[in-house]
Design a protein around this motif. Sequence first.
Motif, PDB file in Angstrom:
ATOM      1  N   PHE A 237       0.817  -1.207   0.000  1.00 39.59           N
ATOM      2  CA  PHE A 237       0.000   0.000   0.000  1.00 39.59           C
ATOM      3  C   PHE A 237       0.855   1.263   0.000  1.00 39.59           C
ATOM      4  N   ALA A 238       1.955   1.243   0.723  1.00 43.80           N
ATOM      5  CA  ALA A 238       2.803   2.438   0.789  1.00 43.80           C
ATOM      6  C   ALA A 238       3.421   2.751  -0.569  1.00 43.80           C
ATOM      7  N   GLY A 239       3.925   1.727  -1.250  1.00 47.68           N
ATOM      8  CA  GLY A 239       4.536   1.951  -2.555  1.00 47.68           C
ATOM      9  C   GLY A 239       3.533   2.416  -3.594  1.00 47.68           C
ATOM     10  N   ARG A 240       2.374   1.773  -3.618  1.00 46.33           N
ATOM     11  CA  ARG A 240       1.350   2.204  -4.568  1.00 46.33           C
ATOM     12  C   ARG A 240       0.828   3.587  -4.204  1.00 46.33           C
ATOM     13  N   GLY A 241       0.698   3.852  -2.905  1.00 44.11           N
ATOM     14  CA  GLY A 241       0.210   5.156  -2.464  1.00 44.11           C
ATOM     15  C   GLY A 241       1.108   6.293  -2.896  1.00 44.11           C
ATOM     16  N   ARG A 242       2.422   6.078  -2.882  1.00 38.88           N
ATOM     17  CA  ARG A 242       3.335   7.132  -3.326  1.00 38.88           C
ATOM     18  C   ARG A 242       3.090   7.482  -4.792  1.00 38.88           C
ATOM     19  N   ILE A 243       2.849   6.470  -5.607  1.00 39.33           N
ATOM     20  CA  ILE A 243       2.599   6.713  -7.026  1.00 39.33           C
ATOM     21  C   ILE A 243       1.263   7.418  -7.221  1.00 39.33           C
ATOM     22  N   LEU A 244       0.257   7.019  -6.469  1.00 37.29           N
ATOM     23  CA  LEU A 244      -1.047   7.664  -6.594  1.00 37.29           C
ATOM     24  C   LEU A 244      -0.982   9.126  -6.152  1.00 37.29           C
ATOM     25  N   ARG A 245      -0.201   9.424  -5.137  1.00 36.54           N
ATOM     26  CA  ARG A 245      -0.071  10.828  -4.713  1.00 36.54           C
ATOM     27  C   ARG A 245       0.679  11.648  -5.758  1.00 36.54           C
ATOM     28  N   ARG A 246       1.656  11.031  -6.416  1.00 32.41           N
ATOM     29  CA  ARG A 246       2.322  11.732  -7.525  1.00 32.41           C
ATOM     30  C   ARG A 246       1.309  12.066  -8.611  1.00 32.41           C
TER      31      ARG A 246
ATOM     32  N   ASP B   6      -1.244  19.773 -11.806  1.00 37.41           N
ATOM     33  CA  ASP B   6      -0.256  20.483 -12.624  1.00 37.41           C
ATOM     34  C   ASP B   6      -0.644  20.516 -14.101  1.00 37.41           C
ATOM     35  N   HIS B   7      -1.369  19.505 -14.565  1.00 35.18           N
ATOM     36  CA  HIS B   7      -1.741  19.402 -15.982  1.00 35.18           C
ATOM     37  C   HIS B   7      -3.236  19.631 -16.200  1.00 35.18           C
ATOM     38  N   ARG B   8      -3.872  20.290 -15.252  1.00 36.15           N
ATOM     39  CA  ARG B   8      -5.325  20.396 -15.319  1.00 36.15           C
ATOM     40  C   ARG B   8      -5.816  21.111 -16.574  1.00 36.15           C
ATOM     41  N   GLU B   9      -5.107  22.131 -17.032  1.00 34.33           N
ATOM     42  CA  GLU B   9      -5.577  22.838 -18.228  1.00 34.33           C
ATOM     43  C   GLU B   9      -5.519  21.931 -19.456  1.00 34.33           C
ATOM     44  N   GLU B  10      -4.465  21.114 -19.551  1.00 33.67           N
ATOM     45  CA  GLU B  10      -4.372  20.169 -20.668  1.00 33.67           C
ATOM     46  C   GLU B  10      -5.497  19.137 -20.594  1.00 33.67           C
ATOM     47  N   ILE B  11      -5.736  18.619 -19.387  1.00 31.02           N
ATOM     48  CA  ILE B  11      -6.773  17.594 -19.223  1.00 31.02           C
ATOM     49  C   ILE B  11      -8.151  18.174 -19.529  1.00 31.02           C
ATOM     50  N   ILE B  12      -8.413  19.377 -19.023  1.00 27.92           N
ATOM     51  CA  ILE B  12      -9.700  20.018 -19.294  1.00 27.92           C
ATOM     52  C   ILE B  12      -9.892  20.215 -20.791  1.00 27.92           C
ATOM     53  N   ALA B  13      -8.843  20.622 -21.487  1.00 24.48           N
ATOM     54  CA  ALA B  13      -8.953  20.831 -22.932  1.00 24.48           C
ATOM     55  C   ALA B  13      -9.324  19.524 -23.643  1.00 24.48           C
ATOM     56  N   VAL B  14      -8.713  18.420 -23.225  1.00 20.56           N
ATOM     57  CA  VAL B  14      -9.034  17.128 -23.836  1.00 20.56           C
ATOM     58  C   VAL B  14     -10.466  16.730 -23.505  1.00 20.56           C
TER      59      VAL B  14
ATOM     60  N   ALA C 292     -16.491  18.797 -11.857  1.00 19.37           N
ATOM     61  CA  ALA C 292     -16.932  17.406 -11.765  1.00 19.37           C
ATOM     62  C   ALA C 292     -15.876  16.396 -12.174  1.00 19.37           C
ATOM     63  N   GLU C 293     -14.844  16.827 -12.898  1.00 14.59           N
ATOM     64  CA  GLU C 293     -13.839  15.871 -13.375  1.00 14.59           C
ATOM     65  C   GLU C 293     -12.495  16.079 -12.668  1.00 14.59           C
ATOM     66  N   ILE C 294     -11.919  17.262 -12.802  1.00 11.66           N
ATOM     67  CA  ILE C 294     -10.607  17.513 -12.188  1.00 11.66           C
ATOM     68  C   ILE C 294     -10.688  17.421 -10.673  1.00 11.66           C
ATOM     69  N   SER C 295     -11.679  18.076 -10.099  1.00 11.23           N
ATOM     70  CA  SER C 295     -11.812  18.071  -8.640  1.00 11.23           C
ATOM     71  C   SER C 295     -11.973  16.649  -8.112  1.00 11.23           C
ATOM     72  N   TYR C 296     -12.873  15.886  -8.741  1.00 16.45           N
ATOM     73  CA  TYR C 296     -13.092  14.515  -8.289  1.00 16.45           C
ATOM     74  C   TYR C 296     -11.846  13.664  -8.483  1.00 16.45           C
ATOM     75  N   GLY C 297     -11.255  13.723  -9.664  1.00 15.68           N
ATOM     76  CA  GLY C 297     -10.111  12.870  -9.957  1.00 15.68           C
ATOM     77  C   GLY C 297      -8.937  13.124  -9.032  1.00 15.68           C
ATOM     78  N   ALA C 298      -8.614  14.394  -8.827  1.00 19.83           N
ATOM     79  CA  ALA C 298      -7.495  14.716  -7.940  1.00 19.83           C
ATOM     80  C   ALA C 298      -7.791  14.240  -6.517  1.00 19.83           C
ATOM     81  N   ALA C 299      -9.018  14.473  -6.053  1.00 19.17           N
ATOM     82  CA  ALA C 299      -9.376  14.024  -4.707  1.00 19.17           C
ATOM     83  C   ALA C 299      -9.300  12.512  -4.595  1.00 19.17           C
ATOM     84  N   ALA C 300      -9.721  11.803  -5.643  1.00 23.11           N
ATOM     85  CA  ALA C 300      -9.767  10.341  -5.591  1.00 23.11           C
ATOM     86  C   ALA C 300      -8.380   9.731  -5.462  1.00 23.11           C
TER      87      ALA C 300
END
Length: 516
Positions: free
Chosen positions: A64-73, A80-88, A103-111
Amino acid sequence: MAGTEEQVHGAQAPAAGDAADEFAVRDPATGEVIAHCPDLGPEAVAAMARRGREVQPAWEALGFAGRGRILRRMQKWVIDHREEIIAVIRSETGKTYEDALIAEISYGAAAFGFWAANAEGYLADEKVRSSAVLVKGKKLLVRYRPLGLIGVIGPWNYPFTNSFGDCIPALAAGNSVILKPSEVTPLTSLKLAEGLRECGVPDGVFQVATGQGPTGAALVEQVDMIMFTGSTATGKKIMAEAAKTLTPVSLELGGKDPMIVLADADVDRAANTALYYGMFNGGQTCISVERVYVEEPIYDAFVAKVTEKARKLRQGAGGPGTADVGAMTFPPQVDIVERHVQDARDKGARVLVGGSRGDHAAGSWYEPTILVDVDHTMTCMTEETFGPTLPIMKVRDEEEAIRLANDSPYGLAASVFGKDVKHAEAVARRVEAGAVCVNDALVNYSALELPMGGAKASGLGSRHGAGGIRKYTQQQAILVTRFAMRKDPHMYPYSARMTKRLGRLFAFLYGRGARD
């Protein structure tokens, strides 16, 4: 990306023997082709499944710790890339900027942060205490181990939140994942796959299988569990196919979500909420407000406020702050909305606002529409519309409202409005839905600790909370005998003396219940 055509190479390349077919992705606001993606066949999907199974043990071994580090990254990468993601997202869905952000960026980052922080707690070994006499002194526990390879088949309305989002807890649990996004909106998943690679997810742990219906069918045959979001009709077909191999499924299906407005409700609050969560994302939300029942004493005031506010809504495809309601994502869905509105008109309903596709040179559009004088003979009140419509029905009292709210094969979400909160909650408890909000709507979905799942024909299983990650695991019971005799008293050979003692023991333990 909108307005330019791209060749997308982020999906798995077709395997030998699969035709390298492609399908077009269009911008629904303009109708223009913006990309082509591989339409993968069964052999390509099978190859992806083999790769996912090969790398899954190493991913699980990270812990869990190793996977958690990647998920937090990845959480930081999304911001950091929200404008690119929103554009797509906007290029393939037609959403407004704010709909994509909220509904997308906020949820995804929180998740990403939520599952990184909570996966271990939800999946930790659980000690069990038992009253059974035969296990006294033994260690009992339940553990949750990843199923292995998870298949996610996502919808087109929320390509980050409801498609890619289902992959996050599956990955956090230690599974490999193959995501089959909707062929209408595959580009967001491919963009987010880039982020996972950059953040350290090993090759093969997360794969995107672009394609149409047969691609999804092939995926069902290859995986250890299927998570599907979409129509009830398609969900039934997937469940039937999965049953052939006893593959577990979790399904979030259709909804026809009611709002009940009681006579003591704050009319402004109820009107604002009904309009916002009825029109949010163009009404293309499984838990949006699809029908409204208003008690007679405040019906006229409620309709007047909703109508006044609806007339001010701005529809378009502009930048931040310039549009309230965007285009509709899937062209055939516009046809459904149009049919529902026309059916209501034909049966006596009145259109107070909207009621047409509007004045647009191209693309998939339907105006925000307010309907009154509606009833349950009309499809707009009984079938999922999934568009920017808000039918409002006058009811005599709360009993009629509850009866009509429950008069549906669906039971995904609902809402109740009333100033007497205790009473409104009592009404909410009588509504047949997996989630009910009081003096609010839809925002329960952002509470990742709170289960979200449907009743009746709206699905099986749930997202979020403990159940939202445990469904991606196999529950295993473990019993450990630490201090053992060579032979327990009840073992062979049986003897009359021991049998008599056991009978007396069981009578002492279990024969002292209540007497009539």
